[in-house]
Design a protein around this motif. Structure first.
Motif, PDB file in Angstrom:
ATOM      1  N   LEU A 166       0.823  -1.206   0.000  1.00 22.77           N
ATOM      2  CA  LEU A 166       0.000   0.000   0.000  1.00 22.77           C
ATOM      3  C   LEU A 166       0.863   1.265   0.000  1.00 22.77           C
ATOM      4  O   LEU A 166       0.565   2.229  -0.720  1.00 22.77           O
ATOM      5  N   PHE A 167       1.916   1.286   0.796  1.00 24.30           N
ATOM      6  CA  PHE A 167       2.806   2.447   0.820  1.00 24.30           C
ATOM      7  C   PHE A 167       3.416   2.683  -0.556  1.00 24.30           C
ATOM      8  O   PHE A 167       3.501   3.814  -1.024  1.00 24.30           O
ATOM      9  N   ARG A 168       3.844   1.605  -1.222  1.00 22.67           N
ATOM     10  CA  ARG A 168       4.451   1.735  -2.542  1.00 22.67           C
ATOM     11  C   ARG A 168       3.438   2.259  -3.550  1.00 22.67           C
ATOM     12  O   ARG A 168       3.736   3.151  -4.349  1.00 22.67           O
ATOM     13  N   LEU A 169       2.207   1.711  -3.514  1.00 26.46           N
ATOM     14  CA  LEU A 169       1.169   2.150  -4.447  1.00 26.46           C
ATOM     15  C   LEU A 169       0.759   3.605  -4.236  1.00 26.46           C
ATOM     16  O   LEU A 169       0.485   4.337  -5.194  1.00 26.46           O
ATOM     17  N   LEU A 170       0.709   4.031  -2.969  1.00 24.80           N
ATOM     18  CA  LEU A 170       0.254   5.377  -2.648  1.00 24.80           C
ATOM     19  C   LEU A 170       1.380   6.406  -2.584  1.00 24.80           C
ATOM     20  O   LEU A 170       1.124   7.596  -2.414  1.00 24.80           O
ATOM     21  N   GLY A 171       2.620   5.950  -2.732  1.00 25.28           N
ATOM     22  CA  GLY A 171       3.749   6.872  -2.699  1.00 25.28           C
ATOM     23  C   GLY A 171       4.075   7.400  -1.317  1.00 25.28           C
ATOM     24  O   GLY A 171       4.616   8.499  -1.186  1.00 25.28           O
ATOM     25  N   VAL A 172       3.765   6.633  -0.292  1.00 21.91           N
ATOM     26  CA  VAL A 172       4.031   7.052   1.088  1.00 21.91           C
ATOM     27  C   VAL A 172       5.475   6.723   1.440  1.00 21.91           C
ATOM     28  O   VAL A 172       5.962   5.633   1.175  1.00 21.91           O
ATOM     29  N   ARG A 173       6.166   7.699   2.030  1.00 23.65           N
ATOM     30  CA  ARG A 173       7.527   7.487   2.523  1.00 23.65           C
ATOM     31  C   ARG A 173       7.471   7.586   4.045  1.00 23.65           C
ATOM     32  O   ARG A 173       7.438   8.693   4.613  1.00 23.65           O
ATOM     33  N   PRO A 174       7.438   6.448   4.741  1.00 23.24           N
ATOM     34  CA  PRO A 174       7.222   6.461   6.195  1.00 23.24           C
ATOM     35  C   PRO A 174       8.321   7.168   6.990  1.00 23.24           C
ATOM     36  O   PRO A 174       8.082   7.606   8.113  1.00 23.24           O
ATOM     37  N   THR A 189       4.358  17.689   5.949  1.00 20.17           N
ATOM     38  CA  THR A 189       4.291  19.121   6.200  1.00 20.17           C
ATOM     39  C   THR A 189       2.829  19.485   6.446  1.00 20.17           C
ATOM     40  O   THR A 189       1.923  18.680   6.180  1.00 20.17           O
ATOM     41  N   ALA A 190       2.597  20.687   6.921  1.00 17.02           N
ATOM     42  CA  ALA A 190       1.223  21.123   7.181  1.00 17.02           C
ATOM     43  C   ALA A 190       0.406  21.143   5.895  1.00 17.02           C
ATOM     44  O   ALA A 190      -0.763  20.752   5.880  1.00 17.02           O
ATOM     45  N   GLY A 191       1.014  21.583   4.806  1.00 14.73           N
ATOM     46  CA  GLY A 191       0.309  21.627   3.522  1.00 14.73           C
ATOM     47  C   GLY A 191      -0.057  20.247   3.010  1.00 14.73           C
ATOM     48  O   GLY A 191      -1.167  20.029   2.501  1.00 14.73           O
ATOM     49  N   THR A 192       0.860  19.309   3.139  1.00 11.71           N
ATOM     50  CA  THR A 192       0.590  17.940   2.717  1.00 11.71           C
ATOM     51  C   THR A 192      -0.519  17.330   3.566  1.00 11.71           C
ATOM     52  O   THR A 192      -1.417  16.670   3.052  1.00 11.71           O
ATOM     53  N   TYR A 193      -0.456  17.577   4.868  1.00 16.10           N
ATOM     54  CA  TYR A 193      -1.483  17.057   5.767  1.00 16.10           C
ATOM     55  C   TYR A 193      -2.852  17.618   5.399  1.00 16.10           C
ATOM     56  O   TYR A 193      -3.836  16.885   5.324  1.00 16.10           O
ATOM     57  N   LEU A 194      -2.911  18.914   5.147  1.00 14.68           N
ATOM     58  CA  LEU A 194      -4.173  19.549   4.781  1.00 14.68           C
ATOM     59  C   LEU A 194      -4.716  18.969   3.482  1.00 14.68           C
ATOM     60  O   LEU A 194      -5.904  18.659   3.374  1.00 14.68           O
ATOM     61  N   GLY A 195      -3.844  18.786   2.497  1.00 13.77           N
ATOM     62  CA  GLY A 195      -4.274  18.204   1.226  1.00 13.77           C
ATOM     63  C   GLY A 195      -4.814  16.786   1.399  1.00 13.77           C
ATOM     64  O   GLY A 195      -5.851  16.433   0.834  1.00 13.77           O
ATOM     65  N   CYS A 196      -4.122  15.972   2.191  1.00 14.70           N
ATOM     66  CA  CYS A 196      -4.575  14.596   2.444  1.00 14.70           C
ATOM     67  C   CYS A 196      -5.891  14.588   3.204  1.00 14.70           C
ATOM     68  O   CYS A 196      -6.787  13.792   2.908  1.00 14.70           O
ATOM     69  N   PHE A 197      -6.012  15.483   4.163  1.00 18.67           N
ATOM     70  CA  PHE A 197      -7.245  15.575   4.944  1.00 18.67           C
ATOM     71  C   PHE A 197      -8.422  15.945   4.050  1.00 18.67           C
ATOM     72  O   PHE A 197      -9.490  15.326   4.125  1.00 18.67           O
ATOM     73  N   LEU A 198      -8.238  16.921   3.196  1.00 21.27           N
ATOM     74  CA  LEU A 198      -9.315  17.342   2.300  1.00 21.27           C
ATOM     75  C   LEU A 198      -9.661  16.258   1.283  1.00 21.27           C
ATOM     76  O   LEU A 198     -10.833  16.014   0.998  1.00 21.27           O
ATOM     77  N   ALA A 199      -8.644  15.587   0.740  1.00 26.07           N
ATOM     78  CA  ALA A 199      -8.897  14.514  -0.217  1.00 26.07           C
ATOM     79  C   ALA A 199      -9.643  13.359   0.452  1.00 26.07           C
ATOM     80  O   ALA A 199     -10.590  12.803  -0.120  1.00 26.07           O
ATOM     81  N   PHE A 200      -9.219  12.987   1.662  1.00 22.55           N
ATOM     82  CA  PHE A 200      -9.886  11.905   2.385  1.00 22.55           C
ATOM     83  C   PHE A 200     -11.323  12.268   2.699  1.00 22.55           C
ATOM     84  O   PHE A 200     -12.241  11.453   2.551  1.00 22.55           O
ATOM     85  N   SER A 201     -11.554  13.525   3.115  1.00 23.10           N
ATOM     86  CA  SER A 201     -12.905  13.980   3.429  1.00 23.10           C
ATOM     87  C   SER A 201     -13.774  13.979   2.178  1.00 23.10           C
ATOM     88  O   SER A 201     -14.936  13.556   2.220  1.00 23.10           O
ATOM     89  N   ALA A 202     -13.243  14.461   1.073  1.00 22.19           N
ATOM     90  CA  ALA A 202     -14.003  14.500  -0.177  1.00 22.19           C
ATOM     91  C   ALA A 202     -14.342  13.089  -0.657  1.00 22.19           C
ATOM     92  O   ALA A 202     -15.475  12.805  -1.068  1.00 22.19           O
TER      93      ALA A 202
END
Length: 78
Positions: free
Chosen positions: A46-54, A59-72
């Motif tokens: 899943l990390f490889r497919l989603l491009g997650v680097r553990p 960053t705050a901007g990345t977190y906000l983008g992920c939060f909004l995408a997940f909510s949408a």
């Protein structure tokens, strides 16, 4: 009959609180858990497919983008 459902739900919640809490504590501490052999390979895929680097923090901007995408996505699926 409704009270029986409530009692079973409450009993199940109380019974699972400690084992699940200990499991989550081990996960967040980075310690091995009994489910690692089953879940680690799935996590890596899943990390490889989603491009997650553990190793990197969000960053705050990345977190906000992920939060909004997940909510949408959650709203769209509902």
């Amino acid at each position: 009959m409704r009270w029986l459902e409530y009692a079973v739900f409450l009993g199940t919640t109380i019974a699972l609180a400690r084992p699940v809490g200990l499991y989550v504590a081990r996960v967040f501490d980075g310690k091995p858990t009994p489910l690692d052999p089953l879940l680690r390979p799935l996590e890596r895929v899943l990390f490889r497919l989603l491009g997650v680097r553990p190793q990197e923090e969000m960053t705050a901007g990345t977190y906000l983008g992920c939060f909004l995408a997940f909510s949408a996505l959650g709203t769209a699926l509902l």
